[in-house]
Design a protein around this motif. Structure first.
Motif, PDB file in Angstrom:
ATOM      1  N   MET A 182      10.032  35.294  15.100  1.00 14.17           N
ATOM      2  CA  MET A 182       8.627  35.244  15.518  1.00 14.17           C
ATOM      3  C   MET A 182       8.487  34.485  16.824  1.00 14.17           C
ATOM      4  O   MET A 182       7.760  34.897  17.727  1.00 14.17           O
ATOM      5  CB  MET A 182       7.773  34.610  14.414  1.00 14.17           C
ATOM      6  CG  MET A 182       7.478  35.620  13.336  1.00 14.17           C
ATOM      7  SD  MET A 182       6.369  35.168  11.991  1.00 14.17           S
ATOM      8  CE  MET A 182       5.602  33.697  12.392  1.00 14.17           C
ATOM      9  N   LEU A 183       9.198  33.369  16.923  1.00 12.62           N
ATOM     10  CA  LEU A 183       9.156  32.579  18.154  1.00 12.62           C
ATOM     11  C   LEU A 183       9.675  33.391  19.335  1.00 12.62           C
ATOM     12  O   LEU A 183       9.106  33.366  20.428  1.00 12.62           O
ATOM     13  CB  LEU A 183      10.014  31.312  17.994  1.00 12.62           C
ATOM     14  CG  LEU A 183       9.230  30.048  17.618  1.00 12.62           C
ATOM     15  CD1 LEU A 183      10.196  28.886  17.437  1.00 12.62           C
ATOM     16  CD2 LEU A 183       8.199  29.720  18.707  1.00 12.62           C
ATOM     17  N   TYR A 184      10.743  34.109  19.053  1.00  8.67           N
ATOM     18  CA  TYR A 184      11.347  34.935  20.096  1.00  8.67           C
ATOM     19  C   TYR A 184      10.340  35.961  20.616  1.00  8.67           C
ATOM     20  O   TYR A 184      10.160  36.137  21.824  1.00  8.67           O
ATOM     21  CB  TYR A 184      12.586  35.640  19.531  1.00  8.67           C
ATOM     22  CG  TYR A 184      13.273  36.544  20.529  1.00  8.67           C
ATOM     23  CD1 TYR A 184      14.127  36.012  21.492  1.00  8.67           C
ATOM     24  CD2 TYR A 184      13.057  37.936  20.505  1.00  8.67           C
ATOM     25  CE1 TYR A 184      14.751  36.842  22.414  1.00  8.67           C
ATOM     26  CE2 TYR A 184      13.671  38.757  21.417  1.00  8.67           C
ATOM     27  CZ  TYR A 184      14.528  38.207  22.371  1.00  8.67           C
ATOM     28  OH  TYR A 184      15.136  39.029  23.271  1.00  8.67           O
ATOM     29  N   ILE A 185       9.648  36.601  19.669  1.00  9.96           N
ATOM     30  CA  ILE A 185       8.640  37.592  20.059  1.00  9.96           C
ATOM     31  C   ILE A 185       7.555  36.935  20.921  1.00  9.96           C
ATOM     32  O   ILE A 185       7.173  37.433  21.971  1.00  9.96           O
ATOM     33  CB  ILE A 185       8.004  38.244  18.816  1.00  9.96           C
ATOM     34  CG1 ILE A 185       9.027  39.163  18.140  1.00  9.96           C
ATOM     35  CG2 ILE A 185       6.745  39.035  19.178  1.00  9.96           C
ATOM     36  CD1 ILE A 185       8.580  39.700  16.800  1.00  9.96           C
ATOM     37  N   LEU A 186       7.101  35.760  20.446  1.00 14.71           N
ATOM     38  CA  LEU A 186       6.044  35.063  21.182  1.00 14.71           C
ATOM     39  C   LEU A 186       6.492  34.712  22.598  1.00 14.71           C
ATOM     40  O   LEU A 186       5.733  34.829  23.553  1.00 14.71           O
ATOM     41  CB  LEU A 186       5.641  33.785  20.441  1.00 14.71           C
ATOM     42  CG  LEU A 186       4.594  33.976  19.338  1.00 14.71           C
ATOM     43  CD1 LEU A 186       4.384  32.665  18.589  1.00 14.71           C
ATOM     44  CD2 LEU A 186       3.273  34.461  19.923  1.00 14.71           C
ATOM     45  N   GLN A 187       7.753  34.268  22.718  1.00 12.74           N
ATOM     46  CA  GLN A 187       8.244  33.870  24.041  1.00 12.74           C
ATOM     47  C   GLN A 187       8.465  35.073  24.946  1.00 12.74           C
ATOM     48  O   GLN A 187       7.976  35.137  26.065  1.00 12.74           O
ATOM     49  CB  GLN A 187       9.554  33.091  23.894  1.00 12.74           C
ATOM     50  CG  GLN A 187       9.330  31.639  23.537  1.00 12.74           C
ATOM     51  CD  GLN A 187      10.603  30.985  23.014  1.00 12.74           C
ATOM     52  OE1 GLN A 187      11.654  31.632  22.903  1.00 12.74           O
ATOM     53  NE2 GLN A 187      10.499  29.710  22.681  1.00 12.74           N
ATOM     54  N   GLU A 188       9.195  36.043  24.417  1.00 15.68           N
ATOM     55  CA  GLU A 188       9.576  37.190  25.251  1.00 15.68           C
ATOM     56  C   GLU A 188       8.386  38.063  25.620  1.00 15.68           C
ATOM     57  O   GLU A 188       8.324  38.642  26.689  1.00 15.68           O
ATOM     58  CB  GLU A 188      10.608  38.054  24.509  1.00 15.68           C
ATOM     59  CG  GLU A 188      11.986  37.462  24.478  1.00 15.68           C
ATOM     60  CD  GLU A 188      12.526  37.180  25.878  1.00 15.68           C
ATOM     61  OE1 GLU A 188      12.695  38.150  26.650  1.00 15.68           O
ATOM     62  OE2 GLU A 188      12.750  35.988  26.190  1.00 15.68           O
ATOM     63  N   TYR A 189       7.441  38.173  24.673  1.00 15.71           N
ATOM     64  CA  TYR A 189       6.342  39.130  24.889  1.00 15.71           C
ATOM     65  C   TYR A 189       4.989  38.452  25.097  1.00 15.71           C
ATOM     66  O   TYR A 189       3.943  39.063  24.900  1.00 15.71           O
ATOM     67  CB  TYR A 189       6.257  40.105  23.711  1.00 15.71           C
ATOM     68  CG  TYR A 189       7.437  41.042  23.672  1.00 15.71           C
ATOM     69  CD1 TYR A 189       7.401  42.248  24.385  1.00 15.71           C
ATOM     70  CD2 TYR A 189       8.578  40.722  22.955  1.00 15.71           C
ATOM     71  CE1 TYR A 189       8.486  43.099  24.364  1.00 15.71           C
ATOM     72  CE2 TYR A 189       9.675  41.570  22.935  1.00 15.71           C
ATOM     73  CZ  TYR A 189       9.623  42.765  23.644  1.00 15.71           C
ATOM     74  OH  TYR A 189      10.690  43.611  23.629  1.00 15.71           O
ATOM     75  N   SER A 190       5.007  37.181  25.454  1.00 15.56           N
ATOM     76  CA  SER A 190       3.735  36.464  25.593  1.00 15.56           C
ATOM     77  C   SER A 190       2.796  37.191  26.547  1.00 15.56           C
ATOM     78  O   SER A 190       1.595  37.307  26.295  1.00 15.56           O
ATOM     79  CB  SER A 190       3.985  35.029  26.053  1.00 15.56           C
ATOM     80  OG  SER A 190       4.647  35.054  27.303  1.00 15.56           O
TER      81      SER A 190
END
Ligand SMILES: Nc1ncnc2c1ncn2[C@@H]1O[C@H](COP(=O)(O)OP(=O)(O)OP(=O)(O)O)[C@@H](O)[C@H]1O
Ligand SMILES: [Mg+2]
Lengths: 266, 251
Positions: free
Chosen positions: A12-20
Motif C-alpha cells: 500500500m505504501l509503495y502504491i501511495l509513493q509511486e502513484y501519488s
C-alpha cells in the motif's frame, strides 16, 4: 525489494509513493466533476422544479397555459428517463451517440460534466419540487398579503426555505456523485476509479490498490459531508439572537434571554 | 364620508357548497368592524375573498369605488394597500424580525433599505418589539410573533387592515398583549376589519359589528345595541355562549 516480496502494508505504501501523482489527479478530477455537476444539477433541478410547481390560474391566457402544460410534460419525461436508466449506459449513449450521430466528439471533461449534471438535475428536480411543496402555504399567503408577486414571493420567501430544507438531499447527491463518477471510466474519464484500474493493471495488486482507493474515496465523502453539515448550521444562523439593549421599550417586552416566559405588555 | 371598501352581493362556492351568500356591507375610513359568528359560518372565507387569496364566485368588491374583481386590476398592487394579519402569523421563517418588516417595503414599495429599516423600526416600536429585531420567528413566543406580523402589515402603510382571529392561536396569557396593540391602533383611527371570538373587543373597541350565520350576514349594527338587544334568535343563542364574557356584561 520487489513488489512480490512485500507485505500488505508495504504494498500500500509503495502504491501511495509511486502513484501519488496520479492518485491526487484522479481524486481531484473526481471531486471537480462531483462538485461542478452537483452545482449544475442544482441549477437544473431548481429550474425544472420551479416550472413543475407553477399552477396556471383561470385568469391566465390560453397560450401561456398550453405552453406550461407542454413544458411540464417534457420535463417529466426528462426526469423519468434519466432517473430510470443507469448512468453508465447514459454515458455511453451520449458520448458515442454524439460522435456517431452528430459527428460531435466530446472531450473528456465536457462529456463527464454534461452527463453527470443532467443526471443529477433529474434527481434534484424532484427534490426541489418536494422542497417547494414542503414550505407551508401560509408563507406564500403572508407574502401575497403584503403585495408581493409570484416571482418576488419565490425569490425572497419560498426558495430560500426550500433550499434550506433540501440541503441534506443536496449533500446526499454530492456524496453519490463522488462515488458515481466511477462509471465515467467507461468513456475514459481519468478519475479516481480509472486510476485504480491503471494501478492494479500495472502492478497486479488488486487488493492493496482497492484498499488504498477505498480509503481515499471515504476521506473525500466524509470530509465533504462534514463541510456540508457545517454549512447547513451556518445557514441556520445563531441559535440565540442579540436583544437590542439600547431600546427603552425593551423592558416592557421582555429582556430576559430566550427562552423566557412572555410578559403581558403594559 | 365615501367608503373605502364596499361589498355587493358577494358569494363564494366551494364546489356545491355555498359558503358565502349574498354578502353586502361597507367599511368607511376609521371604521373598526368586528365580524363574529360560529365556526364555519364563513368569516375567514369572507376576509380571504376581500384580500383575493380566494376568488369569489360572484359579486363585487369596490375599493375606493373600483371593482377589484374585474380583470384589469393588479392583484399585488391592491393587496399592498390591504394589510392582513393571520391566525397563524405567517411570518417569513427565513427572515429576521426586522427583515420581515422590510422585505415588502423594499420589493413592493421600492423603498431604499435605509428608509425601509427606519419605518420597520417605527412600527416595531409601536408593537413593542424593537428589542427583538434580530430574532428569527421560531425564537419568538406566539404573542410576539403576532405583534411582529402586525408591524409587518403596518409597515406597508395599508389603507385597511384585515385580521383573521389574530388571538385564537395564542395561549391565554398572550392574548392581552396582542389585543392591546389592536386597541391602540383602533384609537389612532386605523381602519380595521377584524374576525374575532373576543366579544369584549367586538363590543368595546369596534364601532360596527357584523354577525355571520351560515354564510350570510344575519345581523349587523352598532355594538352596544347589537350585544344588548340582539334581534335574531341565532345571535341571541350565539351570545349566550359567551356569558361571563362580554355577552351578558353588555346586556
Ligand atoms: N378551501 C376550502 N375548500 C372547501 N371548503 C372550504 C374551504 N375553506 C373553507 N371551506 C368551508 O367553508 C366554510 C366556511 O369556512 P371558514 O373558514 O370561512 O369559516 P370560519 O367562519 O372562518 O370558521 P372558524 O371560526 O372556525 O375559523 C366551512 O364549512 C369550510 O368547511
Ligand atoms: Mg376562520
Amino acid at each position: 525489494m520487489s513488489i512480490s516480496e512485500m507485505n500488505f502494508f508495504q504494498r500500500m505504501l509503495y502504491i501511495l509513493q509511486e502513484y501519488s501523482g496520479s492518485l491526487a489527479k484522479g481524486a481531484a478530477t473526481t471531486m471537480v466533476i462531483a462538485i461542478v455537476c452537483t452545482a449544475f444539477g442544482c441549477v437544473i433541478g431548481f429550474a425544472v422544479g420551479i416550472v413543475q410547481t407553477l399552477e396556471p390560474k383561470k385568469k391566465d391566457n390560453l397560450a401561456y397555459r398550453i405552453i406550461l402544460r407542454l413544458a411540464k410534460v417534457l420535463l417529466t419525461a426528462y426526469v423519468e428517463l434519466f432517473r430510470g436508466t443507469p448512468m453508465m449506459l447514459q454515458a455511453a449513449f451520449i458520448y458515442y451517440g454524439a460522435s456517431q450521430v452528430f459527428g460531435l466528439n466530446l472531450g473528456m471533461w465536457e462529456a463527464a460534466i454534461l452527463i453527470v449534471s443532467i443526471n443529477t438535475g433529474a434527481y434534484m428536480a424532484e427534490t426541489v419540487r418536494g422542497g417547494i411543496l414542503s414550505v407551508d402555504i401560509g408563507q406564500t399567503e403572508g407574502a401575497k398579503a403584503i403585495g408581493m408577486n409570484h416571482f418576488q414571493t419565490m425569490l425572497s420567501v419560498i426558495l430560500p426555505q426550500a433550499l434550506r430544507n433540501i440541503m441534506p438531499q443536496i449533500g446526499n447527491n454530492l456524496i453519490i456523485n463522488i462515488k458515481d463518477t466511477c462509471v465515467l471510466s467507461i468513456i475514459g474519464t481519468v478519475e479516481l476509479f480509472f486510476t485504480f484500474k491503471s494501478i492494479s493493471g500495472a502492478l497486479y495488486t488488486y487488493f492493496e490498490a482497492a484498499t488504498v482507493i477505498l480509503i481515499i474515496y471515504f476521506i473525500l465523502t466524509f470530509v465533504s459531508s462534514r463541510i456540508l453539515l457545517a454549512w447547513e448550521n451556518r445557514m441556520d444562523g445563531p441559535v440565540n439572537f442579540d436583544l437590542a439593549t439600547t431600546d427603552t421599550l425593551a423592558y416592557t417586552s421582555g429582556m430576559m434571554n430566550f427562552p423566557r416566559k412572555p410578559k403581558r405588555r403594559t | 364620508m365615501p367608503e373605502i371598501l364596499k361589498i355587493e352581493h358577494l358569494s363564494k362556492h366551494f364546489g356545491a357548497n355555498e359558503v358565502l351568500k349574498d354578502i353586502n356591507f361597507q367599511v368607511r375610513p376609521g371604521d373598526v368592524t368586528s365580524i363574529i359568528g360560529a365556526s364555519g359560518s364563513g368569516k375567514s372565507t369572507l376576509l380571504r375573498c376581500i384580500n383575493l387569496l380566494e376568488s369569489a364566485t360572484s359579486g363585487k368588491i369596490f375599493f375606493h369605488g373600483q371593482n377589484i374583481l374585474s380583470d384589469h386590476v393588479n392583484e399585488a398592487k391592491y393587496r399592498a394597500k390591504v394589510g392582513m394579519v393571520f391566525q397563524s402569523f405567517n411570518l417569513f421563517n427565513n427572515h429576521t424580525v426586522i427583515s420581515n418588516c422590510m422585505v415588502g417595503q423594499i420589493k413592493v414599495l421600492k423603498k431604499s433599505k435605509e428608509e425601509a429599516y427606519q419605518s420597520a423600526l417605527f412600527y416595531l416600536d409601536k408593537v413593542g418589539m424593537t428589542s427583538h429585531i434580530n430574532a428569527k420567528p421560531h425564537q419568538l413566543s406566539g404573542g410576539q410573533k403576532q405583534r411582529v406580523a402586525i408591524a409587518r402589515a403596518l409597515a406597508m402603510q395599508p389603507e385597511i387592515l384585515l385580521f383573521d382571529e389574530p388571538t385564537s392561536a395564542l395561549d391565554p396569557e398572550m392574548v392581552g398583549e396582542v389585543l392591546d396593540v389592536m386597541k391602540a391602533l383602533a384609537k389612532e383611527g386605523t381602519t380595521m376589519l377584524v374576525v374575532t371570538h373576543e366579544m369584549a373587543f367586538a363590543r368595546d373597541v369596534s364601532n360596527h359589528v357584523v354577525y355571520m350565520f351560515d354564510g350570510k350576514i344575519e345581523e349587523e349594527g352598532e355594538p352596544k345595541a347589537l350585544f344588548s338587544s340582539p334581534k335574531s334568535p341565532q345571535l341571541r343563542e350565539f351570545l349566550s355562549r359567551f356569558t361571563g364574557d362580554a355577552g351578558n356584561q353588555g346586556g
